[in-house]
Scaffold this motif. Structure first.
Motif, mmCIF file in Angstrom:
data_model
loop_
_atom_site.group_PDB
_atom_site.id
_atom_site.type_symbol
_atom_site.label_atom_id
_atom_site.label_comp_id
_atom_site.label_asym_id
_atom_site.label_seq_id
_atom_site.Cartn_x
_atom_site.Cartn_y
_atom_site.Cartn_z
ATOM 1 N N THR A 172 1.515 9.603 -5.792
ATOM 2 C CA THR A 172 2.072 10.924 -5.505
ATOM 3 C C THR A 172 3.052 11.355 -6.595
ATOM 4 O OG1 THR A 172 1.850 10.498 -3.128
ATOM 5 C CG2 THR A 172 3.317 12.291 -3.796
ATOM 6 N N ALA A 173 3.905 10.437 -7.030
ATOM 7 C CA ALA A 173 4.867 10.761 -8.092
ATOM 8 C C ALA A 173 4.134 11.156 -9.369
ATOM 9 C CB ALA A 173 5.784 9.575 -8.346
ATOM 10 N N ASP A 174 3.060 10.438 -9.698
ATOM 11 C CA ASP A 174 2.292 10.758 -10.899
ATOM 12 C C ASP A 174 1.673 12.148 -10.806
ATOM 13 O OD1 ASP A 174 2.883 8.296 -11.983
ATOM 14 O OD2 ASP A 174 0.955 7.385 -11.454
ATOM 15 N N ARG A 175 1.124 12.492 -9.636
ATOM 16 C CA ARG A 175 0.426 13.777 -9.491
ATOM 17 C C ARG A 175 1.389 14.955 -9.392
ATOM 18 N NH1 ARG A 175 -2.331 9.865 -9.956
ATOM 19 N NH2 ARG A 175 -4.591 9.778 -9.773
ATOM 20 N N THR A 176 2.669 14.706 -9.172
ATOM 21 C CA THR A 176 3.646 15.805 -9.066
ATOM 22 C C THR A 176 4.647 15.774 -10.219
ATOM 23 O OG1 THR A 176 5.056 14.470 -7.598
ATOM 24 C CG2 THR A 176 3.448 15.934 -6.549
ATOM 25 N N HIS A 177 4.285 15.139 -11.306
ATOM 26 C CA HIS A 177 5.130 15.082 -12.508
ATOM 27 C C HIS A 177 6.509 14.491 -12.204
ATOM 28 C CE1 HIS A 177 2.504 17.868 -15.053
ATOM 29 N NE2 HIS A 177 1.943 17.876 -13.859
ATOM 30 N N GLY A 178 6.538 13.516 -11.290
ATOM 31 C CA GLY A 178 7.780 12.828 -10.961
ATOM 32 C C GLY A 178 8.706 13.592 -10.033
ATOM 33 N N ARG A 179 8.261 14.736 -9.508
ATOM 34 C CA ARG A 179 9.135 15.541 -8.654
ATOM 35 C C ARG A 179 9.153 15.073 -7.197
ATOM 36 N NH1 ARG A 179 12.892 17.544 -11.734
ATOM 37 N NH2 ARG A 179 12.192 19.112 -13.251
ATOM 38 N N ILE A 180 8.077 14.430 -6.739
ATOM 39 C CA ILE A 180 8.024 13.954 -5.363
ATOM 40 C C ILE A 180 8.004 12.427 -5.380
ATOM 41 C CG2 ILE A 180 6.796 13.985 -3.166
ATOM 42 C CD1 ILE A 180 7.947 16.701 -3.989
ATOM 43 N N GLU A 210 0.837 -1.207 0.000
ATOM 44 C CA GLU A 210 0.000 0.000 0.000
ATOM 45 C C GLU A 210 0.875 1.261 0.000
ATOM 46 O OE1 GLU A 210 -2.857 -0.321 -0.744
ATOM 47 O OE2 GLU A 210 -3.642 -2.204 0.024
ATOM 48 N N ARG A 211 2.004 1.213 0.692
ATOM 49 C CA ARG A 211 2.944 2.339 0.678
ATOM 50 C C ARG A 211 3.433 2.597 -0.746
ATOM 51 N NH1 ARG A 211 8.523 3.322 0.853
ATOM 52 N NH2 ARG A 211 8.934 1.092 0.564
ATOM 53 N N THR A 212 3.743 1.539 -1.460
ATOM 54 C CA THR A 212 4.201 1.675 -2.845
ATOM 55 C C THR A 212 3.116 2.286 -3.723
ATOM 56 O OG1 THR A 212 5.670 -0.238 -2.593
ATOM 57 C CG2 THR A 212 5.068 0.406 -4.838
ATOM 58 N N THR A 213 1.877 1.878 -3.511
ATOM 59 C CA THR A 213 0.756 2.426 -4.285
ATOM 60 C C THR A 213 0.617 3.926 -4.047
ATOM 61 O OG1 THR A 213 -0.433 0.317 -4.208
ATOM 62 C CG2 THR A 213 -1.739 2.311 -4.637
ATOM 63 N N ILE A 214 0.711 4.343 -2.780
ATOM 64 C CA ILE A 214 0.592 5.762 -2.437
ATOM 65 C C ILE A 214 1.743 6.551 -3.040
ATOM 66 C CG2 ILE A 214 0.676 7.415 -0.527
ATOM 67 C CD1 ILE A 214 -0.749 5.240 1.175
ATOM 68 N N ASN A 215 2.950 6.015 -2.933
ATOM 69 C CA ASN A 215 4.115 6.719 -3.476
ATOM 70 C C ASN A 215 4.031 6.875 -4.994
ATOM 71 O OD1 ASN A 215 5.205 7.041 -0.950
ATOM 72 N ND2 ASN A 215 6.654 5.333 -1.116
ATOM 73 N N ARG A 216 3.524 5.837 -5.675
ATOM 74 C CA ARG A 216 3.381 5.910 -7.128
ATOM 75 C C ARG A 216 2.331 6.957 -7.512
ATOM 76 N NH1 ARG A 216 1.773 0.997 -8.034
ATOM 77 N NH2 ARG A 216 3.871 0.131 -8.096
#
Length: 403
Positions: free
Chosen positions: A159-167, A151-157
């Motif tokens: 977040t990365a998508d919504r911040t254009h890979g910056r976070i 689930e942590r991996t899902t959340i991190n993915r």
């Protein structure tokens, strides 16, 4: 003409308001509707717009930082519909009315992208009214008990998508555990152009005077244009405007340079939220004047655990397993409390404009002649609407401009 050189201690508060590209209307912010939760409990209280949070963190860190008060407040807005009693009052006093946060997103000139995710343990018996209060499309069922790292991996993915890979990796290993019941995430991203772009041909390495007395060299932007600028007992400040959209708030990066002979650490030790509001008010009414501006070109990334800072500056009860009252979310026992508030940010300033991103993860567990203005020493930077009664989206300090 006035010359402003920001080459030493600069305190910078970065406030970014939300908007979309100039040829499209602003989207409706994805926030809980004010009528879907309890009534606002902090009428008459003036919110600090995250400035107290910034000052608390900046005084402790004494290094380059970047925070997003707007992202943090939006994450708290996701838990607000389930807060009750003193926990609710503390959240309201901290973030102000949710409709005010939403209004900023509709009226700013910045091209801002916002997204929220409410990741809820599948076995948690949510109260229907809380689930209904969550922003449309934000709910995601999760299996924290059996598969916390997945689930942590899902959340991190997400977040990365919504911040254009910056976070990347907003939630580090071992933060999500079988005790986790909720992970409320806000992501914010913007890429904005200056009203007066800097000429790349004029960018040159110039000295930057560090707080320890040493001098380094850094790429420095240079441009002459009409800027709002003030010089007061609280330091020298300039507003660098972004492209303005018709009928929208004027939005800018505000840079604050301490008085000569005062280090940034000394400046921060006495600076108050009221001082920063006064600077913003004075800039909002200042007449733009021809100014030669020199300021570092820089990039910074920050990871900050804001749990203790928020407990100190605004929401102690929500972060206390013995005092938190989130009974509007669930009747499950033991009760929920906020175990972690994590934030990661990215900020880059160059000749064309700025790119900035942030994500906040709230983890709930069971329990004249052109005068020259030159920024050549540490300073505070702010991206903000000139309206001082708005919440910063990003805020930071620059001690070392090395990329």
């Amino acid at each position: 003409m006035f010359t402003l050189r920001f080459i030493s201690c600069i305190t910078a508060l970065c406030i970014i308001n939300a908007c979309t590209p100039a040829d499209t209307p602003n989207p409706e912010p994805n926030l809980p509707h004010p009528n879907s939760g309890p009534a606002y409990t902090a009428s008459g209280h003036a919110p600090q717009h995250g400035l107290d949070l910034f000052l608390h963190v900046a005084r402790q860190k004494q290094k380059n930082i970047c925070l997003s008060p707007y992202s943090a407040h939006t994450a708290l807005a996701l838990v607000r519909p389930g807060a009750r009693g003193e926990t609710l009052r503390q959240i309201d006093r901290t973030i102000g009315p949710v409709e005010t946060l939403a209004a900023q997103a509709r009226t700013t000139s910045l091209p801002l992208e916002l997204a929220n995710l409410a990741c809820i343990e599948q076995t948690l018996p949510l109260k229907p009214e809380y689930k209904q209060a969550l922003p449309s499309g934000s709910y995601l069922s999760a299996d924290f008990i059996n598969h916390p790292d997945l689930e942590r991996t899902t959340i991190n993915r997400w977040t990365a998508d919504r911040t254009h890979g910056r976070i990347l990796n907003i939630i580090p290993p071992n933060v999500i555990t079988p005790l986790t019941r909720m992970a409320l995430i806000n992501a914010i991203y913007t890429k904005a152009e200056w009203e007066h772009p800097f000429n790349p041909a004029k960018t040159a390495d110039k000295p930057f005077h560090l707080e320890n007395g040493q001098t380094t060299s850094c790429p420095t932007l240079q441009h002459t244009a009409h800027y709002r600028h003030i010089d007061s007992r609280m330091g020298e400040a300039i507003a660098i405007p972004f492209k303005k959209r018709q009928d929208k708030q004027e939005t800018c990066l505000i840079a604050i340079l301490p008085k000569k002979g005062t280090t940034l650490s000394q400046h921060l030790s006495t600076l108050t939220p009221a001082d920063i509001r006064t600077i913003r008010q004075q800039l909002a009414t200042a007449t733009p004047r021809k100014t030669l501006l020199e300021i570092p070109k820089f990039q910074t990334e920050t990871s900050t655990d804001l749990t203790a800072a928020f407990a100190k500056t605004g929401i102690p009860d929500a972060c206390d397993r013995n005092k938190a009252n989130l009974s509007g979310i669930t009747d499950s026992r033991p009760p929920l409390h906020i175990a972690k508030i994590l934030q990661k940010t990215y900020f880059e300033m160059n000749e064309k404009g700025i790119e900035a991103a942030a994500a906040t993860a709230l983890i709930a567990e069971k329990s004249l002649i052109p005068s020259a203005v030159r920024f050549d020493s540490p300073f505070i930077w702010i991206i903000a609407d000139l309206d001082p009664e708005t919440t910063p989206y990003f805020i930071g300090t620059l001690y070392t401009p090395a990329r």
